[in-house]
Design a protein around this motif. Structure first.
Motif, short mmCIF file in Angstrom:
data_model
loop_
_atom_site.label_atom_id
_atom_site.label_comp_id
_atom_site.label_asym_id
_atom_site.label_seq_id
_atom_site.Cartn_x
_atom_site.Cartn_y
_atom_site.Cartn_z
N LYS A 74 0.61 13.44 -12.94
CA LYS A 74 -0.08 13.59 -11.66
C LYS A 74 -1.59 13.58 -11.88
N GLY A 75 -2.04 14.24 -12.96
CA GLY A 75 -3.46 14.25 -13.30
C GLY A 75 -4.00 12.85 -13.48
N VAL A 76 -3.23 11.99 -14.14
CA VAL A 76 -3.64 10.61 -14.35
C VAL A 76 -3.81 9.90 -13.01
N LEU A 77 -2.82 10.08 -12.12
CA LEU A 77 -2.83 9.38 -10.83
C LEU A 77 -3.97 9.86 -9.94
N VAL A 78 -4.23 11.18 -9.93
CA VAL A 78 -5.34 11.71 -9.13
C VAL A 78 -6.67 11.23 -9.72
N LEU A 79 -6.78 11.31 -11.06
CA LEU A 79 -8.01 10.88 -11.74
C LEU A 79 -8.33 9.42 -11.41
N LYS A 80 -7.30 8.57 -11.40
CA LYS A 80 -7.51 7.15 -11.13
C LYS A 80 -7.61 6.85 -9.64
N GLY A 81 -7.52 7.88 -8.79
CA GLY A 81 -7.61 7.67 -7.35
C GLY A 81 -6.42 6.90 -6.79
N LYS A 82 -5.27 7.00 -7.44
CA LYS A 82 -4.08 6.25 -7.00
C LYS A 82 -3.30 7.00 -5.92
N ILE A 83 -3.43 8.31 -5.88
CA ILE A 83 -2.68 9.09 -4.89
C ILE A 83 -3.56 10.15 -4.23
N ARG A 84 -3.18 10.52 -3.02
CA ARG A 84 -3.78 11.66 -2.33
C ARG A 84 -2.65 12.60 -1.95
N GLU A 85 -2.81 13.86 -2.27
CA GLU A 85 -1.76 14.84 -2.00
C GLU A 85 -2.15 15.79 -0.90
N VAL A 86 -1.21 16.04 0.01
CA VAL A 86 -1.36 17.12 0.99
C VAL A 86 -0.08 17.95 0.92
N ARG A 87 -0.21 19.17 0.42
CA ARG A 87 0.99 20.02 0.19
C ARG A 87 2.05 19.23 -0.54
N GLU A 88 3.23 19.06 0.04
CA GLU A 88 4.32 18.38 -0.68
C GLU A 88 4.27 16.86 -0.56
N LYS A 89 3.39 16.35 0.34
CA LYS A 89 3.35 14.90 0.57
C LYS A 89 2.37 14.19 -0.35
N ILE A 90 2.72 12.96 -0.72
CA ILE A 90 1.82 12.11 -1.51
C ILE A 90 1.59 10.82 -0.72
N PHE A 91 0.32 10.45 -0.52
CA PHE A 91 -0.02 9.20 0.16
C PHE A 91 -0.59 8.22 -0.86
N ALA A 92 -0.24 6.95 -0.68
CA ALA A 92 -0.78 5.92 -1.57
C ALA A 92 -0.70 4.56 -0.89
N SER A 93 -1.60 3.66 -1.28
CA SER A 93 -1.59 2.30 -0.73
C SER A 93 -1.45 1.29 -1.87
N ASN A 94 -0.87 0.13 -1.53
CA ASN A 94 -0.84 -0.96 -2.50
C ASN A 94 -1.98 -1.94 -2.23
N GLY A 95 -2.82 -1.61 -1.23
CA GLY A 95 -3.97 -2.45 -0.90
C GLY A 95 -3.63 -3.69 -0.09
N GLU A 96 -2.36 -3.84 0.29
CA GLU A 96 -1.92 -5.07 0.99
C GLU A 96 -2.02 -4.95 2.50
N LYS A 97 -2.47 -6.04 3.14
CA LYS A 97 -2.50 -6.12 4.61
C LYS A 97 -1.36 -7.00 5.07
N VAL A 98 -0.42 -6.40 5.78
CA VAL A 98 0.77 -7.15 6.25
C VAL A 98 1.20 -6.60 7.61
N ASP A 99 2.17 -7.27 8.24
CA ASP A 99 2.65 -6.79 9.54
C ASP A 99 3.45 -5.49 9.36
N PHE A 100 3.78 -4.88 10.50
CA PHE A 100 4.43 -3.56 10.45
C PHE A 100 5.72 -3.56 9.63
N ALA A 101 6.60 -4.54 9.91
CA ALA A 101 7.92 -4.56 9.26
C ALA A 101 7.77 -4.73 7.75
N SER A 102 6.84 -5.58 7.32
CA SER A 102 6.64 -5.80 5.88
C SER A 102 6.05 -4.56 5.22
N ALA A 103 5.13 -3.90 5.93
CA ALA A 103 4.52 -2.68 5.38
C ALA A 103 5.59 -1.62 5.18
#
Ligand code: MMA
Ligand code: CA
Length: 200
Positions: A74-103
């Protein structure tokens, strides 16, 4: 003679005490660490926890070592800015822009779902990613076909909202929801290209 259940109680108590200790020490902000401990897997050797049979003691240490390894990953992922944590949830993006269904599909392929802010704190974490990529993002919220109310993807009506002024205004023609770069929401058509942000 101690019963098996009292062994289990002792084991669980020992785990809780040790796990609490792991979270107390400052290190990387938000991450547990232990002063003087290197990144080794053998967290604290095989200290014998009192009252435990050897086999159970080994299991307790395996769990502690796994938790320690996870916290380092987890330290690696936070350090690299790959994830954001709020309590038990983890948010992350793959940087891709696509329509709703594909996302949604790419979030589900990764065993997550689309980012779904349930409160101000989660909305802010998602906003951080929207700002980082400077791209609006689809949220895990869709209009219900019946009463035209907005619902989470599990069908439950939303109970936290952050609509931009005069939104939603799509009158059932805008069935998805996008987040603007100030964190507010707009109902929007689902076939546009928006940043994929998932939650895990
Ligand atoms: C666009 C579209 C709508 C939004 C309005 C706000 C013209 O339509 O993004 O979803 O509500 O802009 O002006
Ligand atoms: Ca709208």
């Amino acid at each position: 003679m101690l019963s098996y259940s009292s062994y289990m109680l002792t084991a669980v108590a020992a785990l809780l005490v040790t796990c609490n200790a792991l979270t107390k020490y400052p290190g990387i902000p938000g991450l547990p660490s232990i002063p003087g401990l290197s990144g080794r897997d053998d967290l604290q050797g095989q200290t014998h926890l009192s009252g435990l049979p050897k086999s159970l003691n080994t299991e307790v240490h395996k769990v502690l070592n796994l938790k320690h390894r996870l916290s380092r990953l987890k330290g690696v992922l936070v350090l690299k800015g790959k994830i954001r944590e709020v309590r038990e949830k983890i948010f992350a993006s793959n940087g891709e822009k696509v329509d709703f269904a594909s996302a949604l599909a790419s979030c589900e392929d990764a065993r997550g779902t689309l980012a779904t802010p349930m409160n101000e704190e989660e909305n802010k974490a998602i906003l951080g990613i929207v700002k980082e990529y400077n791209q609006y993002a689809y949220l895990g919220i869709k209009i219900g076909e019946d009463a035209g109310q907005f619902k989470y993807l599990n069908g439950i009506p939303v109970n936290y909202t952050k609509w931009y002024q005069n939104e939603p205004n799509g009158k059932r023609t805008e069935k998805c929801v996008e987040m603007y770069n100030d964190g507010s929401w707009n109902d929007k058509k689902c076939n546009l290209r928006r940043l994929t942000i998932c939650e895990f």
